[in-house]
Design a protein around this motif. Structure first.
Motif, PDB file in Angstrom:
ATOM      1  N   GLY A  67      40.785  50.957  27.080  1.00  0.00           N
ATOM      2  CA  GLY A  67      41.702  50.422  26.084  1.00  0.00           C
ATOM      3  C   GLY A  67      41.120  49.249  25.322  1.00  0.00           C
ATOM      4  N   ILE A  68      40.316  48.420  25.995  1.00  0.00           N
ATOM      5  CA  ILE A  68      39.700  47.269  25.347  1.00  0.00           C
ATOM      6  C   ILE A  68      38.790  47.726  24.203  1.00  0.00           C
ATOM      7  N   GLU A  69      38.187  48.906  24.348  1.00  0.00           N
ATOM      8  CA  GLU A  69      37.303  49.433  23.306  1.00  0.00           C
ATOM      9  C   GLU A  69      38.077  49.808  22.043  1.00  0.00           C
ATOM     10  N   ASN A  70      39.383  50.015  22.176  1.00  0.00           N
ATOM     11  CA  ASN A  70      40.229  50.333  21.020  1.00  0.00           C
ATOM     12  C   ASN A  70      41.472  49.450  21.088  1.00  0.00           C
ATOM     13  N   ILE A  71      41.234  48.134  21.128  1.00  0.00           N
ATOM     14  CA  ILE A  71      42.280  47.184  21.479  1.00  0.00           C
ATOM     15  C   ILE A  71      43.416  47.141  20.470  1.00  0.00           C
ATOM     16  N   GLN A  72      43.150  47.424  19.195  1.00  0.00           N
ATOM     17  CA  GLN A  72      44.232  47.387  18.206  1.00  0.00           C
ATOM     18  C   GLN A  72      45.298  48.431  18.511  1.00  0.00           C
ATOM     19  N   LEU A  73      44.866  49.619  18.919  1.00  0.00           N
ATOM     20  CA  LEU A  73      45.801  50.697  19.229  1.00  0.00           C
ATOM     21  C   LEU A  73      46.387  50.560  20.626  1.00  0.00           C
ATOM     22  N   LYS A  74      45.605  50.020  21.560  1.00  0.00           N
ATOM     23  CA  LYS A  74      45.976  50.057  22.973  1.00  0.00           C
ATOM     24  C   LYS A  74      46.323  48.691  23.565  1.00  0.00           C
ATOM     25  N   ARG A  75      46.577  47.664  22.721  1.00  0.00           N
ATOM     26  CA  ARG A  75      46.808  46.319  23.267  1.00  0.00           C
ATOM     27  C   ARG A  75      48.002  46.273  24.211  1.00  0.00           C
ATOM     28  N   LYS A  76      49.133  46.866  23.804  1.00  0.00           N
ATOM     29  CA  LYS A  76      50.316  46.827  24.656  1.00  0.00           C
ATOM     30  C   LYS A  76      50.080  47.578  25.955  1.00  0.00           C
ATOM     31  N   GLU A  77      49.358  48.690  25.864  1.00  0.00           N
ATOM     32  CA  GLU A  77      49.058  49.464  27.064  1.00  0.00           C
ATOM     33  C   GLU A  77      48.171  48.659  28.010  1.00  0.00           C
ATOM     34  N   VAL A  78      47.165  47.989  27.470  1.00  0.00           N
ATOM     35  CA  VAL A  78      46.275  47.170  28.292  1.00  0.00           C
ATOM     36  C   VAL A  78      47.070  46.092  29.026  1.00  0.00           C
ATOM     37  N   ASP A  79      48.000  45.446  28.306  1.00  0.00           N
ATOM     38  CA  ASP A  79      48.807  44.402  28.936  1.00  0.00           C
ATOM     39  C   ASP A  79      49.704  44.986  30.030  1.00  0.00           C
ATOM     40  N   GLN A  80      50.340  46.129  29.751  1.00  0.00           N
ATOM     41  CA  GLN A  80      51.202  46.775  30.747  1.00  0.00           C
ATOM     42  C   GLN A  80      50.417  47.110  32.000  1.00  0.00           C
ATOM     43  N   TYR A  81      49.240  47.683  31.811  1.00  0.00           N
ATOM     44  CA  TYR A  81      48.465  48.113  32.971  1.00  0.00           C
ATOM     45  C   TYR A  81      47.938  46.926  33.761  1.00  0.00           C
ATOM     46  N   GLY A  82      47.687  45.815  33.071  1.00  0.00           N
ATOM     47  CA  GLY A  82      47.315  44.605  33.797  1.00  0.00           C
ATOM     48  C   GLY A  82      48.443  44.126  34.689  1.00  0.00           C
ATOM     49  N   GLN A  83      49.684  44.177  34.170  1.00  0.00           N
ATOM     50  CA  GLN A  83      50.838  43.785  34.983  1.00  0.00           C
ATOM     51  C   GLN A  83      51.024  44.737  36.166  1.00  0.00           C
ATOM     52  N   ILE A  84      50.772  46.032  35.933  1.00  0.00           N
ATOM     53  CA  ILE A  84      50.906  47.009  37.018  1.00  0.00           C
ATOM     54  C   ILE A  84      49.909  46.705  38.128  1.00  0.00           C
ATOM     55  N   LEU A  85      48.684  46.348  37.763  1.00  0.00           N
ATOM     56  CA  LEU A  85      47.680  46.032  38.786  1.00  0.00           C
ATOM     57  C   LEU A  85      48.146  44.861  39.646  1.00  0.00           C
ATOM     58  N   MET A  86      48.846  43.907  39.036  1.00  0.00           N
ATOM     59  CA  MET A  86      49.402  42.817  39.835  1.00  0.00           C
ATOM     60  C   MET A  86      50.498  43.335  40.763  1.00  0.00           C
ATOM     61  N   LEU A  87      51.340  44.217  40.238  1.00  0.00           N
ATOM     62  CA  LEU A  87      52.435  44.767  41.031  1.00  0.00           C
ATOM     63  C   LEU A  87      51.921  45.524  42.244  1.00  0.00           C
ATOM     64  N   LEU A  88      50.762  46.158  42.090  1.00  0.00           N
ATOM     65  CA  LEU A  88      50.219  46.984  43.165  1.00  0.00           C
ATOM     66  C   LEU A  88      49.735  46.166  44.367  1.00  0.00           C
ATOM     67  N   GLU A  89      49.692  44.846  44.211  1.00  0.00           N
ATOM     68  CA  GLU A  89      49.223  44.025  45.322  1.00  0.00           C
ATOM     69  C   GLU A  89      50.056  44.230  46.588  1.00  0.00           C
ATOM     70  N   GLY A  90      51.349  44.493  46.412  1.00  0.00           N
ATOM     71  CA  GLY A  90      52.205  44.621  47.600  1.00  0.00           C
ATOM     72  C   GLY A  90      52.843  45.988  47.741  1.00  0.00           C
ATOM     73  N   ALA A  91      52.240  47.024  47.129  1.00  0.00           N
ATOM     74  CA  ALA A  91      52.851  48.358  47.160  1.00  0.00           C
ATOM     75  C   ALA A  91      52.837  48.944  48.562  1.00  0.00           C
ATOM     76  N   ARG A  92      53.813  49.810  48.851  1.00  0.00           N
ATOM     77  CA  ARG A  92      53.947  50.417  50.165  1.00  0.00           C
ATOM     78  C   ARG A  92      53.479  51.858  50.144  1.00  0.00           C
TER      79      ARG A  92
END
Length: 480
Positions: A174-199
């Motif tokens: 997504g970083i390679e096409n950041i104009q189109l994928k900026r919101k997706e990149v941010d969402q997926y970054g938040q998901i990676l944080m969420l996964l810290e405590g996944a069951r």
């Protein structure tokens, strides 16, 4: 007294790897309930019997089932219909008028798995778990990563690791096409944080309760209290209805109840249309991941009869006996929204001649309508003012390691910034082989809050290189 009849399409009695890998697998699950005042049943049955006689050649074991129309025959919606299926579906839809009430429920099987994975996560001021679950389901359905699908149904213990790998790779691309994928990149970054405590996922047996939860709300909304419900015979479905207090429910055989056959046929048509839209819009290889996909122009090559089918389905699904709970869905309902957007577009066209004059514009028009509808849906998912508190919800407590910032300066490639339910600031850093989530020092809390507050907006500056400075025990952060 009202008499209702329940059937479903694309059900999976047990979700397994073999089920998902089957060529005919579809992530969606559609339940339909049709019903009418008891005094109207004889008239509706006579009309249905005439329909059956007109298409007796389509019967199997004495019934016209939804399987008589194959998925390939709706590959481009009603534009794909041959003469025989055009007549069959047209005559079937004509059975529905203001006497017939329709309730429809859509669920995503992947969303059900995500609910199991994050069932202990409640919404907090720091993390919107509902929105994160939605984003996870959307990305899995859209990209269909084989490693995650395999883990979900064959090796649940590895699922969190496979998810981390997948989202990290999506961020890198997504970083390679950041104009189109900026919101997706941010969402997926938040998901990676969420996964810290996944069951770990404990069970993948399907829960049949949700369609009946919505149905009870629908009955309350339209003021129906005296009713019966016949369910196409299946023990787990009947048990789910009774657990929710639908005591006047019973199992039945479709050979004995024409209402079950009507529910089956409607569920099949609706589900095949959504399945075709999903196939049209899904990515087929990684080279397409950064491209925008639209429904092809073939969908809009319609004559007046085929356009009329969309208008009639629009009447059935939305306009006739309209009610808020007439159509229900889980948090992830993109396929349903896309179908409703298609019906909305067709509703505004007066004739096939008018459609032909704007056919080239229709893919973009459809995308615009769908985006507006999905935007409304996002806002409802994010608006917690009228949501019930989830039973058993617990705060998310980050297990992220502390970020060590010794005296001096260091730079880091920061993908995302957020904070957990205790207000602890979190940061996601690209470390080459993997993205790693860290806890930031407390004196960077306000900096993290500011960046988290503008995430997803036009002001968002992440991902970016950040210079961290430590002087006399105090920490500073500057975006380069």
């Amino acid at each position: 007294m009202y008499k209702f009849y329940y059937d479903e399409s694309e059900h999976s009695r047990k979700l397994t790897l073999e089920t998902v890998k089957d060529d005919g697998f579809y992530d969606g699950f559609v339940a339909v309930i049709v019903g009418w005042d008891e005094s109207d049943e004889a008239d509706i049955e006579r009309r249905y019997e005439r329909f059956g006689c007109m298409h007796s050649d389509r019967k199997s074991n004495g019934e016209i089932k939804s399987t008589t129309v194959k998925p390939r025959q709706l590959a481009h919606g009603f534009a794909s219909l041959g003469k025989a299926n055009l007549s069959l579906i047209g005559d079937f839809l004509s059975l529905f008028d203001e006497k017939v009430r329709v309730y429809l429920c859509y669920e995503s099987k992947t969303e059900y798995v995500a609910e199991q994975l994050f069932k202990d996560y409640g919404n907090t001021g720091g993390i919107d778990a509902d929105l994160m679950r939605y984003s996870i389901v959307k990305s899995i359905v859209q990209y269909q990563p084989k490693s995650i699908v395999n883990a979900m149904y064959d090796d649940p213990s590895s699922l969190v690791d496979r998810l981390r790998e997948f989202y990290y790779e999506r961020i890198r691309q997504g970083i390679e096409n950041i104009q189109l994928k900026r919101k997706e990149v941010d969402q997926y970054g938040q998901i990676l944080m969420l996964l810290e405590g996944a069951r770990r996922v404990e069970t993948l047996d399907w829960d049949y309760s949700e369609p009946f939860v919505g149905f009870l709300k629908y009955l309350t909304e339209v003021g129906i209290s005296d009713y019966s419900l016949v369910i196409d015979r299946e023990d787990k479905t009947e048990d789910a209805a009774r657990r929710l207090g639908i005591e006047r429910s019973s199992g039945g055989d479709s050979k004995d109840y024409f209402g079950l056959r009507m529910a089956d046929m409607l569920a099949g048509v609706v589900c095949k249309l959504m399945k075709a839209l999903r196939e049209e819009l899904r990515y087929h290889d990684e080279g397409e991941f950064v491209q925008r996909r639209l429904v092809g122009e073939t969908w809009f090559q319609l004559d007046d009869r085929r356009l009329g089918l969309y208008k009639k389905l629009d009447d059935i699904a939305i306009r006739t006996n309209n009610a808020w709970y007439k159509v229900c869905a889980g948090s992830y309902s993109d396929d349903l929204v896309m179908l409703l957007a298609l019906l909305t577009l067709m509703r505004g066209l007066g004739s096939a001649a008018e459609l032909r004059s704007v056919a080239r514009e229709c893919p973009e028009r459809l995308n615009t309508i769908a985006c507006e509808m999905l935007g409304d849906h996002y806002r409802r998912v994010m608006d917690k003012s009228d949501n019930e508190i989830r039973v058993g919800s617990v705060p998310i407590i980050s297990e992220a390691r502390a970020m060590l910032l010794p005296e001096g300066q260091k730079t880091a490639n920061v993908l995302s910034v957020g904070y957990d339910s205790l207000g602890i600031p979190l940061i996601l850093i690209d470390e080459g082989e993997m993205a790693v989530c860290y806890r930031l020092p407390d004196d960077l809390r306000e900096w993290a809050y500011t960046l988290a507050g503008i995430a997803g907006s036009d002001l968002n500056v992440l991902p970016s290189t950040v210079l961290f400075t430590t002087r006399r025990g105090k920490h500073y952060a500057d975006i380069l």
